[in-house]
Structure formats: structure tokens, C-alpha cells
Design an enzyme around this catalytic site. Structure first.
Site, PDB file in Angstrom:
ATOM      1  N   ASP A   1      -5.543   0.193   6.123  1.00  0.00           N
ATOM      2  CA  ASP A   1      -6.779  -0.173   7.369  1.00  0.00           C
ATOM      3  C   ASP A   1      -7.537   0.208   7.613  1.00  0.00           C
ATOM      4  OD1 ASP A   1      -3.952  -2.239   7.605  1.00  0.00           O
ATOM      5  OD2 ASP A   1      -3.248  -0.847   9.189  1.00  0.00           O
TER       6      ASP A   1
ATOM      7  N   ASP B   1       0.941  -1.411  -0.410  1.00  0.00           N
ATOM      8  CA  ASP B   1      -0.285   0.056  -0.321  1.00  0.00           C
ATOM      9  C   ASP B   1       0.966   1.193   0.136  1.00  0.00           C
ATOM     10  OD1 ASP B   1       0.737  -0.165   2.569  1.00  0.00           O
ATOM     11  OD2 ASP B   1      -1.348   0.402   3.607  1.00  0.00           O
TER      12      ASP B   1
ATOM     13  N   SER C   1      -5.863  -2.997  14.556  1.00  0.00           N
ATOM     14  CA  SER C   1      -6.341  -2.176  16.471  1.00  0.00           C
ATOM     15  C   SER C   1      -6.868  -0.385  16.464  1.00  0.00           C
ATOM     16  CB  SER C   1      -5.991  -2.741  17.638  1.00  0.00           C
ATOM     17  OG  SER C   1      -4.991  -2.873  17.392  1.00  0.00           O
TER      18      SER C   1
END
Ligand code: GLA
Length: 395
Positions: A182, A52, A137
């Protein structure tokens, strides 16, 4: 005889949703009720690791485990988390503290820059995601916080805007040189689908993903406040600069093709060559993975997962022995494939197996792991879930 995880055990995690937990934590911590709640998911990346930030494609899936936020406008800023100690009253302009609250401070600063922050807030956080397990997370936290806090300010931001705020919070404020995968999947995830995200073009395409994915945690924790990920990113930037000497128009490493690799090998110094080889082969694998997944060819997808893991192990050198063992064992016990997911240097393995034998495969892999490391890995399954959402407040 390996212990087969039971359905009952799997479902005990997270009976109360993270948003509900955050709401009740809020009430006990601040002696009043929140006015807004939101949540965002973690993710597993099926394929496309370390592509990415090199302009390549990624193929992540939003998972069922989420982070919930409950909040209310207040004078000043107070943060509390179900997994960390105490209520933190913070000055948003003070230096970062190198702890979990930095992510929230980063979100507030980015929202302020857009005039989309409330004047102050009390904020409670709860999650059923493992922290430091490569399941994002941090993006679940920043995207959920961006949603909840912008709602408090009376703004309804698009998923793309929330992803960008969360990315900027992590990259510019916390200082993790991550890509955009993410935050993008935490904002745009869809139930029953993986997402093919072409990072250079910014395009998103859903790819149906029926069935379950298994997560096997290595138990080796990573904390991404820089470190190895930042080092790899620097190596990629150095490699790109060298490649531009013979390909002046090259914008990203992922624009190179496998045919360019012999030239890369001639021109670049080790250890840059294997880093580029990983990015180039991973880019090709990820696009192929999206095609075969769309065609329902899970056998080929599994093979690509294993090739991806090998590339991380040998060329990107971001795996750990615990993950290598889980992947090797998964192949021996009938999985379609498995690989380390997320940044690496610890974290979790994603495993894909035929539904009729998946529980047995996972149990057999777990018992191989136990023989080697003297402990069972934590394992659980998930389906593809949805991205960020506002949550209704319980009565
Ligand atoms: C971390 C980063 C992502 C991505 C992965 C590796 O999760 O946050 O942007 O670079 O590592 O694929």
C-alpha cells in the site's frame, strides 16, 4: 430497470481537492496559513492479495481519490481531520491511543529517527477516500504525512524513502502486520499504469492500464488495527516454518510452485494447507495478470480476477457474502471480471468491464445487490493516477 449512474453524479465527489480542503481546514482550525501541502492516493489492488508479506508479486493501481495534508511548523504537535472530531494536541512519545492520530504519531516517530521531522507542527488532514473500504486510506495518510512533514523539516525524501517511513509507521508503531504494497503504490503510483511490484526482489515495473476501473463498496467496514490480517499472517509464518523442514532454504511461501502443493498437502495441518495454496496460486496468477494486461488481453485478466476472488473465498477465507454476490453478479452481467480488493473481511470489489457497457453492468450488479441486501452499494469509477506529490498552496 436498474438505475444507471450518471457521469454528473460520479463527478460530484471531490470537486475541491483533498489538499485544498486540508488547507481550508487548517486555516479555520489554527487561525493561520499552512506553509506546506502534500497529497497521496488510495489504491485498488488488481491482483496479488496477501502475497506481499509472503514475498510474492502484487499488481496495485493508484486511484484518483486522495488524502491531503496541510501543515506548518509549531511548538508541539496538533492534528485535525475533516472526518473526525476536534483538534488533538498530542505528545509524540505518549502511548498510542488506538485512533487515527496513531498513524500520524507513527510517521513523526519514524521521521525523527531519520532526523527528518520538524520540531513540532500543526497538521490538517482531509480525504475523499472511503475509510475502512479496503482502498488503503491509511497508507494515503501516512505517505502524504511523511511527505508534508519532511518538507517542513527541509528534507526532500525519495518516493522509496517515503514508502519505507510510512510502512514502518504502520507496522512498527501502529502494529498492523501489513506488507509493503500500500505504501509502495501510494508513493510510486503513475498515471495510466498499474505497478507490478515483486516484493521479495523489491522491483517495480509499470504496466499500462488504459480505461476505467469500477469500485463497488460492500458497505461492510473493516478497520485494520490487527485482527484478522494479523491472524492470517501468523498462519503463513507457521506454514513457512513447517515447509522449511523439507525445504530448508525456503525464504518465502511464494517461492513454492503449484508442483509443490501435493507435498504441502501431505505435510501441513489444516487450515494451513489452503492458506499456502492461495499464496502459491495467487503468485502465479499475479505474474500472468501483468503479462496479459501488458498484452491488452482484458478478457483473460477478468478471468484471473474471478479466480483470485474464488481463491480468497475458499482458501484464504477473507471474503464476505456481500462481495461474493457482487462478483457473481458481475460475471452474469457482462463484466470481464471482478474481485474483492485489499485485505478483505469487508471493503470493496474492483470490477473491470468493456467500456461500452460498463455503466450498465455496474447498475445491474447494484440492483442484484439491492434485491439481496435492501440497499444500493456505493459505486464509482477511477483511472490509474499518480503517487504522492507536493501540492501548491492556494492563494
Ligand atoms: C492490507 C495490507 C497490505 C496487503 C493487503 C492484502 O492492505 O496493508 O500490505 O497485505 O492487505 O493483500
Amino acid at each position: 430497470m436498474p438505475h444507471i449512474p450518471s457521469q454528473e453524479k460520479r463527478s460530484t465527489v471531490g470537486r475541491l481537492s483533498p489538499a485544498r480542503l486540508a488547507t481550508s481546514l487548517f486555516t479555520t482550525s489554527f487561525a493561520t496559513r499552512p506553509t506546506v501541502a502534500a497529497s497521496a492516493p488510495g489504491r485498488v489492488n488488481l491482483l496479488g492479495e496477501h502475497t506481499d508479506y509472503n514475498g510474492g508479486p502484487v499488481l496495485p493501481v493508484a486511484i484518483e481519490r486522495r488524502t491531503g495534508i496541510a501543515a506548518r511548523v509549531a511548538n508541539g504537535w496538533s492534528f485535525v481531520s475533516a472526518t473526525e472530531d476536534g483538534v488533538h494536541q498530542l505528545d509524540i512519545d505518549a502511548p498510542m491511543r488506538r485512533t487515527w492520530t496513531d498513524y500520524l504519531v507513527g510517521v513523526v516517530r519514524e521521521l525523527r529517527a531519520l532526523r527528518a521531522a520538524p520540531p513540532g507542527a500543526e497538521v490538517a488532514v482531509a480525504t475523499n477516500l472511503p475509510i475502512g473500504a479496503g482502498l488503503s486510506s491509511s497508507a494515503a495518510l501516512t505517505v502524504a504525512a511523511a511527505k508534508a512533514l519532511s518538507l517542513l523539516a527541509g528534507k526532500r525524501l525519495s518516493p522509496a524513502a517515503l514508502a519505507e517511513i510510512a510502512f514502518r509507521a504502520e507496522y512498527h508503531q501502529v502494529g498492523v502486520r501489513c506488507g509493503r504494497m500500500d505504501q509502495t503504490i501510494a508513493a510510486h503510483g503513475q498515471r495510466g499504469s498499474a505497478l507490478l511490484f515483486e516484493t521479495a526482489a523489491g522491483t517495480l515495473q509499470t504496466v499500462p492500464l488504459p480505461g476505467r476501473l469500477w469500485i463497488l463498496e460492500t458497505g461492510v467496514s473493516h478497520r485494520l488495527t490487527g485482527g484478522a490480517l494479523n491472524d492470517r499472517r501468523r498462519e503463513c509464518e507457521e506454514a513457512l516454518a513447517f515447509c522449511r523442514e523439507w525445504r530448508p532454504g525456503l525464504a518465502y511461501l511464494s517461492q513454492l510452485t503449484p508442483d509443490d502443493l501435493p507435498e504441502v498437502e501431505r505435510r501441513l495441518a489444516p487450515p494451513l494447507v489452503p492458506r499456502v495454496r492461495h499464496v502459491v496460486t495467487e503468485t502465479a496468477r499475479t505474474r500472468r495478470a501483468a503479462e496479459v494486461l501488458a498484452a491488452g488481453d482484458l478478457v483473460t485478466l477478468g478471468r484471473l480476477l474471478v479466480q483470485g476472488h474464488e481463491s480468497l473465498r475458499v482458501d484464504y477465507q477473507s471474503t464476505v457474502p456481500e462481495a461474493d454476490l457482487l462478483v457473481t453478479s458481475a460475471r452474469e452481467h457482462g463484466a470481464y471480471g471482478a474481485r474483492l480488493t485489499g485485505a478483505g473481511w469487508g471493503g470493496a470489489v474492483v470490477l473491470l468491464a468493456p467500456p461500452e457497457r460498463e455503466a450498465r453492468t455496474v447498475a445491474e450488479v447494484g440492483s442484484d445487490f439491492q434485491k439481496q441486501y435492501g440497499r444500493m452499494p456505493v459505486t464509482w469509477s477511477t483511472r490509474a493516477s499518480r503517487g504522492v506529490r507536493r501540492e501548491t498552496l492556494a492563494d
